[in-house]
Write a protein that holds these residues in place. Sequence first.
Motif, PDB file in Angstrom:
ATOM      1  N   LYS A  60       0.999   0.442  -5.807  1.00  0.00           N
ATOM      2  CA  LYS A  60       1.786  -0.687  -6.335  1.00  0.00           C
ATOM      3  C   LYS A  60       2.835  -0.150  -7.320  1.00  0.00           C
ATOM      4  O   LYS A  60       3.995  -0.549  -7.307  1.00  0.00           O
ATOM      5  CB  LYS A  60       0.807  -1.639  -7.044  1.00  0.00           C
ATOM      6  N   THR A  61       2.400   0.780  -8.161  1.00  0.00           N
ATOM      7  CA  THR A  61       3.329   1.375  -9.138  1.00  0.00           C
ATOM      8  C   THR A  61       4.362   2.241  -8.421  1.00  0.00           C
ATOM      9  O   THR A  61       5.559   2.178  -8.741  1.00  0.00           O
ATOM     10  CB  THR A  61       2.555   2.251 -10.152  1.00  0.00           C
ATOM     11  N   LEU A  62       3.897   3.042  -7.473  1.00  0.00           N
ATOM     12  CA  LEU A  62       4.831   3.940  -6.771  1.00  0.00           C
ATOM     13  C   LEU A  62       5.940   3.122  -6.100  1.00  0.00           C
ATOM     14  O   LEU A  62       7.097   3.534  -6.060  1.00  0.00           O
ATOM     15  CB  LEU A  62       4.083   4.795  -5.740  1.00  0.00           C
ATOM     16  N   LYS A  63       5.549   1.943  -5.589  1.00  0.00           N
ATOM     17  CA  LYS A  63       6.538   1.054  -4.959  1.00  0.00           C
ATOM     18  C   LYS A  63       7.501   0.508  -6.020  1.00  0.00           C
ATOM     19  O   LYS A  63       8.725   0.540  -5.841  1.00  0.00           O
ATOM     20  CB  LYS A  63       5.799  -0.083  -4.258  1.00  0.00           C
ATOM     21  N   LEU A  64       6.920   0.065  -7.095  1.00  0.00           N
ATOM     22  CA  LEU A  64       7.714  -0.536  -8.181  1.00  0.00           C
ATOM     23  C   LEU A  64       8.746   0.451  -8.744  1.00  0.00           C
ATOM     24  O   LEU A  64       9.860   0.075  -9.091  1.00  0.00           O
ATOM     25  CB  LEU A  64       6.757  -1.004  -9.285  1.00  0.00           C
ATOM     26  N   LEU A  66       4.233   3.781 -17.319  1.00  0.00           N
ATOM     27  CA  LEU A  66       5.103   3.195 -16.282  1.00  0.00           C
ATOM     28  C   LEU A  66       4.992   1.668 -16.302  1.00  0.00           C
ATOM     29  O   LEU A  66       3.953   1.129 -16.710  1.00  0.00           O
ATOM     30  CB  LEU A  66       4.689   3.731 -14.903  1.00  0.00           C
ATOM     31  N   PRO A  67       6.032   0.978 -15.856  1.00  0.00           N
ATOM     32  CA  PRO A  67       5.997  -0.491 -15.910  1.00  0.00           C
ATOM     33  C   PRO A  67       4.778  -1.065 -15.187  1.00  0.00           C
ATOM     34  O   PRO A  67       4.406  -0.578 -14.116  1.00  0.00           O
ATOM     35  CB  PRO A  67       7.289  -0.897 -15.186  1.00  0.00           C
ATOM     36  N   GLY A 112      16.979   6.258  -5.719  1.00  0.00           N
ATOM     37  CA  GLY A 112      16.100   7.173  -6.440  1.00  0.00           C
ATOM     38  C   GLY A 112      15.027   6.439  -7.233  1.00  0.00           C
ATOM     39  O   GLY A 112      14.967   5.202  -7.228  1.00  0.00           O
ATOM     40  N   CYS A 113      14.205   7.190  -7.920  1.00  0.00           N
ATOM     41  CA  CYS A 113      13.159   6.607  -8.757  1.00  0.00           C
ATOM     42  C   CYS A 113      13.845   5.861  -9.911  1.00  0.00           C
ATOM     43  O   CYS A 113      14.902   6.311 -10.383  1.00  0.00           O
ATOM     44  CB  CYS A 113      12.245   7.697  -9.305  1.00  0.00           C
ATOM     45  N   ILE A 114      13.233   4.797 -10.370  1.00  0.00           N
ATOM     46  CA  ILE A 114      13.945   3.922 -11.327  1.00  0.00           C
ATOM     47  C   ILE A 114      14.241   4.599 -12.666  1.00  0.00           C
ATOM     48  O   ILE A 114      15.073   4.136 -13.422  1.00  0.00           O
ATOM     49  CB  ILE A 114      13.230   2.572 -11.559  1.00  0.00           C
ATOM     50  N   ASN A 157       9.060   5.866  -3.084  1.00  0.00           N
ATOM     51  CA  ASN A 157       9.159   6.005  -1.630  1.00  0.00           C
ATOM     52  C   ASN A 157       8.227   7.055  -1.042  1.00  0.00           C
ATOM     53  O   ASN A 157       8.564   7.716  -0.066  1.00  0.00           O
ATOM     54  CB  ASN A 157      10.612   6.251  -1.212  1.00  0.00           C
ATOM     55  N   HIS A 158       7.094   7.255  -1.699  1.00  0.00           N
ATOM     56  CA  HIS A 158       5.962   7.924  -1.045  1.00  0.00           C
ATOM     57  C   HIS A 158       4.711   7.247  -1.577  1.00  0.00           C
ATOM     58  O   HIS A 158       4.760   6.526  -2.582  1.00  0.00           O
ATOM     59  CB  HIS A 158       5.944   9.440  -1.285  1.00  0.00           C
ATOM     60  N   THR A 159       3.604   7.477  -0.887  1.00  0.00           N
ATOM     61  CA  THR A 159       2.355   6.825  -1.296  1.00  0.00           C
ATOM     62  C   THR A 159       1.408   7.864  -1.892  1.00  0.00           C
ATOM     63  O   THR A 159       1.670   9.076  -1.829  1.00  0.00           O
ATOM     64  CB  THR A 159       1.661   6.196  -0.073  1.00  0.00           C
ATOM     65  N   TYR A 160       0.302   7.355  -2.402  1.00  0.00           N
ATOM     66  CA  TYR A 160      -0.708   8.290  -2.926  1.00  0.00           C
ATOM     67  C   TYR A 160      -1.288   9.120  -1.782  1.00  0.00           C
ATOM     68  O   TYR A 160      -1.583  10.297  -1.950  1.00  0.00           O
ATOM     69  CB  TYR A 160      -1.809   7.521  -3.668  1.00  0.00           C
TER      70      TYR A 160
END
Length: 304
Positions: A152-156, A188-189, A41-43, A160-163
Amino acid sequence: MRYYNKFSEYLKKKYGCRVHKIPVYAGFFCPNLDGSLSFKGCIYCNNYAFSPSLRNEETLQKQIEKGIEYGKKRFKAEKFIVYFQPYSNTYGNINELKIKYDVVKKFSSEIVGISIATRPDCIDQEKLNLIESYSDDYEVWIEYGLQSIHNKTLKLINRNHTYSDFLKAFETTKKRKIKICVHVIIGLPEESEENILETAKECGRLKIDGIKIHPIHILKNTELEKIYNEGKFKPFEMEEYIKILVNFLSFLHPDTIIHRLSADCDRKYLVAPEWLFQKQKILNLLEEKMKKENIYQGKNYKGN
Ligand code: SF4
């Protein structure tokens, strides 16, 4: 002076009374948790913390009945929006979706709207056809979790989806009689203020119908909690959040409806920041700052 376009005021003007949103758990899950995309899941995700309805094992009908009763008593609400909240509420087959959404039809005209929260990669034409079919009788919102426009943030954060997945869902949905609300997280980090404001400018460019903005908060039993405990991440202080929020709002389209500017969670799950629960203070300081600096929603909106 109205500094931003509040959802509560929009509802009051449209329906002439207080409208209460009833969060319901319809038994859907999420592809980012069941292994289809990931098991992690999302962090920052802990649905038990941010969805009170998740602990509800009652039928949908019962949850709505109780929500109406509570909204009438607690808020003197006269109309209601059924809010399919936890996880991804379009993640299922079309028959399942229809059975669950159709429960609202068992109620009288007190129910004026349906709001469906989901991921942008959990939608297709068939599901949108179904969702749009409710728009003759209800105000229909779909809430897409975006969080950031930066891949980059979505990956971090393990979305598991893109813009571009979001843009695809957005473009397909906007042709329909469905209002689009976008979820964004500030803080977000590894996101700079500039990165965050790029997300704001995009939300402005897209002229989204509505937005929910949350400050990042760290919940127990999440990946983000581990990173936080290792000292590798720190959430914003309230003042930092407000400073960015003021600028964020200035880049939005003036008509975008602001659904939320704070976050809710069950106190026992919150690790940080402590100020998260000072919701009224956040809103007061925000308006004070906007007034002082003569900034309002849409002030820096540039159009396409
Ligand atoms: S998409 Fe939503 S429910 Fe799924 S893991 Fe992310 S935050 Fe949790």
